[in-house]
Design an enzyme around this catalytic site. Structure first.
Site, PDB file in Angstrom:
ATOM      1  N   ASP A  58       0.863  -1.196   0.000  1.00  0.00           N
ATOM      2  CA  ASP A  58       0.000   0.000   0.000  1.00  0.00           C
ATOM      3  C   ASP A  58       0.895   1.240   0.000  1.00  0.00           C
ATOM      4  OD1 ASP A  58      -2.175   1.837   0.385  1.00  0.00           O
ATOM      5  OD2 ASP A  58      -3.340   0.238   1.278  1.00  0.00           O
ATOM      6  N   HIS A  91       1.992   1.914  -3.221  1.00  0.00           N
ATOM      7  CA  HIS A  91       1.028   2.848  -3.802  1.00  0.00           C
ATOM      8  C   HIS A  91       1.524   4.291  -3.831  1.00  0.00           C
ATOM      9  CE1 HIS A  91      -2.606  -0.067  -3.093  1.00  0.00           C
ATOM     10  NE2 HIS A  91      -1.628  -0.608  -3.802  1.00  0.00           N
TER      11      HIS A  91
END
Ligand SMILES: *[C@@H]1O[C@H](CO)[C@@H](O)[C@H](O)[C@H]1NC(C)=O
Ligand SMILES: *[C@@H]1O[C@H](CO)[C@@H](O)[C@H](O)[C@H]1NC(C)=O
Ligand SMILES: *[C@@H]1O[C@H](CO)[C@@H](O)[C@H](O)[C@H]1NC(C)=O
Ligand SMILES: *[C@@H]1O[C@H](CO)[C@@H](O)[C@H](O)[C@H]1NC(C)=O
Length: 418
Positions: free
Chosen positions: A231, A254
């Site tokens: 993430d 991310h």
């Protein structure tokens, strides 16, 4: 030498030497030799199986109550200590406390093996440090959150690995951290802290395994670290100000994100944020600001400067309508949004896997004073790239792709924050 002197030395050595020894022995049995407190002396096994939480808490009590300043809690090399969810609480007597993590600390391997204490009703973190000022953790050792058994459990409330709450002058450096069930490190209500030289990693597919999350904190520096997770590498959330992020290698993951802000109609702010000299490799997003429709507050005075992108899906993104497709979000009032202004993307260059590498997607209230300068992003497959934008005002200077909705100007950006 006189006979009597020799005799005196002889006497002194007989009397003093054993006394030195006994002083050593008695001090180590009271666990306090040279202001250093080794968890093994408090009964920790370090065999990766037996729960060492009690021994760690006993050692922590000695450190936190130490009368001499700057005591050190030692977690020795070559051993693996298994800890159940545990909370190290301050405030402590010393104004500075060291934790030397040279060995490895692991969570229970199986998710059924996690034992929460009865007073921990939140069950939101594996290791919590709260209300401790002047804490320094280093030593080159490793935290292993054993997240694998959690990742597959969709309905579980997965815990953060390390949670720092109410800290000041925290210094985390030279540590490895792997496989958290959720975020690896969360920094909440902290100020004047530095995080450096960390290596954080979890598989690309692992859910919500952010590297470092910051919220309600100010004057935080994160530098010189490598973050590879499933993430956000770093997420800077509501209530954050004066946050510097520099020399971070991020990817996969991310990207580095401001927000999300304003979820469920919340009022949230983020300001005075600098992200500099960072590299993103194969991340889904790069430099990102995301806010929810229906929220309020603002994100302002933000700069992303000197960023290299390598095969990033969307390198530059402002999304003021984050997850608008979400059913719950559709129900909130349309006319509210978190204000986004005074944002600079400077010298962002490299490659993108998409043909749409610059996305400035603002809500009806618009984003203002958004300045892009020295952007040079090409597509990994040689296709022509373009920028997309909606309701955004600002300047674009020397941008590839060109950002048609911004006015172009050939001189430096006008962000006062620079
Ligand atoms: C840092 O936080 C502590 C605890 O919340 C507070 O007492 C202190 O005033 C803060 N320092 C600054 C400079 O904001
Ligand atoms: C962040 O960077 C600015 C500009 O270099 C500097 O003035 C400020 O002290 C830095 N703050 C922290 C917390 O590192
Ligand atoms: C980023 O990449 C550049 C060019 O390869 C390199 O010089 C720099 O050290 C890298 N920085 C980080 C933080 O990885
Ligand atoms: C930069 O551009 C602005 C707006 O076009 C102009 O007013 C200003 O004089 C320029 N500055 C320089 C140093 O050229």
């Amino acid at each position: 030498m006189m006979k009597s002197q020799i005799f005196a030395i002889f006497i002194v050595s007989i009397v003093v030497l054993p006394c030195c020894l006994c002083a050593r022995i008695s001090s180590s049995s009271s666990h306090a030799s040279f202001n250093s407190f080794n968890v093994v002396d408090y009964g920790a096994h370090g065999n990766s199986q037996i729960d060492d939480s009690k021994a760690f808490l006993k050692a922590w009590k000695s450190v936190c109550d130490a009368s001499q300043n700057a005591p050190t809690l030692v977690i020795p090399k070559g051993k693996t200590f298994m800890l159940q969810p545990i909370s190290f609480q301050g405030p402590c007597k010393p104004t500075k406390i060291n934790i030397k993590l040279e060995g490895t600390v692991i969570a229970p391997k199986k998710l059924e093996g996690w034992k929460w204490s009865s007073d921990d009703d939140e069950k939101d973190a594996w290791i919590t440090f709260s209300n401790i000022r002047g804490l320094v953790i280093n030593g080159g050792g490793q935290f292993d959150g054993q997240g694998a058994s959690w990742w597959g459990c969709e309905k579980c409330n997965r815990p953060t690995a390390l949670r720092f709450h109410g800290c000041g002058n925290l210094d985390l450096n030279s540590l490895n951290h792997i496989n958290s069930p959720r975020s690896h490190i969360s920094i909440n209500q902290c100020n004047h802290s530095k995080i450096s030289n960390l290596r954080i990693s979890a598989p690309k597919e692992s859910p919500n395994t952010d590297g470092i999350d910051i919220s309600a904190s100010s004057n935080i520096l994160i530098t010189g670290s490598t973050i590879t997770t499933g993430d956000d590498c770093i997420a800077i959330n509501g209530g954050s100000s004066f946050i510097n992020v520099s020399s971070i290698y991020c990817g996969p993951g991310h990207g580095i994100s401001i927000g999300s802000l304003g979820k469920n109609g919340a009022y949230e702010t983020a300001q005075e944020i600098r992200v500099q000299n960072c590299n993103f490799s194969r991340t889904t997003n790069g430099a990102r600001i995301k806010t929810w429709k229906g929220g309020s507050g603002y994100a302002k005075n933000i700069i992303f400067d000197n960023i290299i992108m390598d095969a990033v899906d969307i390198p530059v993104i402002i999304d003021q309508q984050y997850k608008t497709d979400d059913i719950k979000v559709k129900k909130v009032k349309d006319d509210k949004a978190v204000k986004v202004s005074d944002v600079t993307f400077l010298k962002v260059r490299g490659t993108s896997t998409s043909e749409d590498p610059v996305q400035l997607n603002c809500d009806a209230i618009g984003c203002t004073n958004i300045n892009l300068e020295g952007i040079d992003i090409t597509s990994t497959n040689g296709e022509k790239t373009r920028a997309s934008c909606k309701n955004v005002q600002g300047i674009c200077s020397s941008c590839t792709p060109n950002v048609p909705c911004l006015s172009s100007q050939n001189n430096l950006t006008t962000n006062k924050f620079l």
